[in-house]
Design an enzyme around this catalytic site. Structure first.
Site: not given
Length: 555
Positions: A224, A266
């Site tokens: 993330d 990401e």
């Protein structure tokens, strides 16, 4: 003796000639798979408490296998206060008790593997919850041994309100701690303090977390917010300095523990920064979401203008040999339009998110794909594009049936409603009366209108359309490789891609278009909006209906 020595040397030379370098392609399983993202809490409830759980997920693995899923990507399932839907982690080693325990998680992994699928999990390491034991210790005293695990300042920095991830919702990136009267840094919400990766103990802890979950036999991580993980603490938040060596070391640690583990990053970055994230020598991320193409894809879907999409595909073409793009339509967040021009953003807003309640963070749209696109033909075109893009397709739970959104829910929760399995009470998600999050129970996307059970019976449904795309994609591994050509000279509104023995055309316009090839080709149709002649034909012009798509094998 000399003859014997010569024979021995000759034999050794022959052996040396037979030595071969490892075939990297044998471990690049991530190139030709379908990744399916889901949240356990809203997928299937097994015990009637109103919240999905691991047992419920296990009961639906056969369904996932039947629609062609190869890799399940789990959203955070760790213990959490739940202020950011689990992304505010309070224990990186645990499992939220309402979802299950480690025994049930191990059973999930075994059942996934038994069905020939893989499992990757979210690695949310940029920050913790402010209720994480390490932050509680860090904020307890300026002399705490955990003080340097986070980023503190005696005075609020002048750029305290720059670099916010959630503009319009966040007030700043520095907040005052009531105990020590100092300010702590948080890229995200105030209750998510950033970890300080310049501190050795933090780095060692992250290594332990990665090692722990790899020992549970998972197949990798979706990292993330990668750019924020690798930013240097003292750099300006609006233009941070990045330490890519840290990312490369995370990769080294992961593959050392499991050579076939994948790291999916990401990172919403411009094309000129891609090489830094992948690594010039493929020492960085193995996979990365292609946000740049995604944003231009939505512009093309909104306007019928494919020129910037074609350029985006060209601009993101050059990546290392072992690297791979992950392409998607919708994810668990808003559609980020930040890489488009102001005028392009306005055109997408006007078409797909005209009401301010549909917009978020001054940059995106918080809607599911089906209600946003509306037209069934445009929806089917979009998925055909997704499965034909050069990379690996990723879909979000519920996409396969065209689930809707609930704009009454806060921020990004609008696209995180429970899975709609059938027409029974609570959409077959739960037998409980009080749900963790409400099912969609009115309008065109009411669970009695949109659900898995009904679409499984209807061969013309979106679910069957995506099933056909998944099956076809598995027979065409060349799409997952780097050998392709974006066809130029086509009329605006048409996207054409050539992969060796495959050529795919998409008409993004709501009007008929014609493809004029430079030279005639002998082709056979393998997929189209309407069933056509599958026999070999010689063509130089191809007529496309509005929102038409054609996949041709080329002789």
């Amino acid at each position: 003796m000399v003859c014997l020595m010569l024979l021995a040397l000759g034999s050794r030379a022959q052996v040396k000639d037979k030595l071969a370098y490892p075939d990297l392609r044998s471990t690049m399983w991530y190139r030709n798979v379908l990744i399916y993202n889901l949240e356990i809490s809203v997928f299937k409830d097994s015990d009637g408490d109103g919240r999905g759980d691991i047992k419920g997920l296990v009961s639906k693995l056969d369904y996932l296998k039947s629609i062609g899923v190869d890799v399940i990507w789990l959203a955070p399932y760790f213990p959490s206060p739940g202020e950011d839907d689990g992304y505010d982690v309070a224990d990186f080693y645990g499992i939220e008790p309402a979802l299950g325990d480690h025994g049930l998680f191990n059973e999930l992994v075994e059942q996934v593997k038994y069905r020939g699928m893989r499992l990757i999990i979210d690695l949310v390491i940029n920050h913790t919850s402010d209720r994480h034991p390490s932050f509680r210790a860090s904020s307890s005293s300026t002399d705490s041994p955990y003080r340097n695990w986070y980023i503190w300042r005696e005075e609020r920095p002048k750029d305290w309100n720059k670099g916010m991830v959630f503009p319009g919702v966040q007030e700043g990136v520095w907040s005052l701690d009531s105990t020590t009267k100092q300010y702590y840094y948080h890229r995200f919400y105030e209750f998510q303090p950033d970890l300080n990766f310049s501190h050795q103990e933090v780095t060692l802890e992250i290594q332990r977390i990665i090692s722990f979950w790899l020992r549970q036999n998972i197949d990798g991580f979706r990292i993330d917010a990668v750019p924020f993980v690798i930013e240097l603490p003292d750099s300006p938040p609006d233009k941070p300095e990045l330490d890519f060596d840290f990312l490369y070391k995370l990769r080294q640690l992961t593959v050392r523990k499991n050579p076939e583990a994948v790291i999916l990053g990401e990172a919403n970055v411009p094309p000129e920064e891609n090489t830094d994230y992948f690594g010039e020598k493929s020492q960085g991320l193995l996979m990365m979401f292609n946000f740049y193409v995604n944003q231009h894809l939505f512009f093309a879907l909104a306007t019928g203008d494919t020129r910037t999409l074609t350029k985006a595909l060209q601009d993101t073409r050059d990546i290392p040999e072992t690297a791979q793009w992950a392409h998607f339509l919708r994810n668990h967040d808003e559609i980020d339009l930040g890489r488009l021009t102001e005028q392009q953003c306005r055109q997408v807003y006007d078409r797909f998110g005209p009401d301010t309640s549909m917009q978020l963070y001054d940059r995106g749209i918080r809607r599911r794909l089906a209600p946003m696109l509306g037209d069934p033909d445009l929806i089917r075109l979009a998925y055909s594009v997704l499965f034909s893009l050069p990379g690996t397709p990723v879909i979000r739970y519920g996409e396969e049936i065209g689930m809707g959104d609930d704009l009454t829910l806060k921020e990004r929760l609008s696209v995180r409603t429970p899975m709609q399995w059938d027409t029974s009470y609570q959409a077959g998600f739960s037998t409980g009366d009080s749900l963790w999050r409400p099912v969609i129970s009115d309008g065109n996307y009411d669970y009695r209108q949109v659900n898995v059970e009904q679409q499984l019976k209807d061969t013309l449904s979106l679910l069957h359309h995506i099933g056909r795309l998944t099956s076809l994609r598995k027979t065409l591994p060349q799409i997952g490789e780097h050998n392709y050509e974006i066809l130029e000279g086509l009329e605006n509104g048409i996207l054409g891609i050539r992969y060796r023995s495959l050529v795919v055309f998409h008409n993004f316009c709501d009007c008929p278009k014609q493809v004029r090839l430079k030279e005639p080709m002998t082709v056979s149709l393998v997929l189209g909006k309407e069933k056509g002649n599958e026999e070999r034909v010689r063509v130089q012009t191809i007529d496309l209906q509005p929102y038409d798509y054609r996949w041709y094998r080329v002789e």
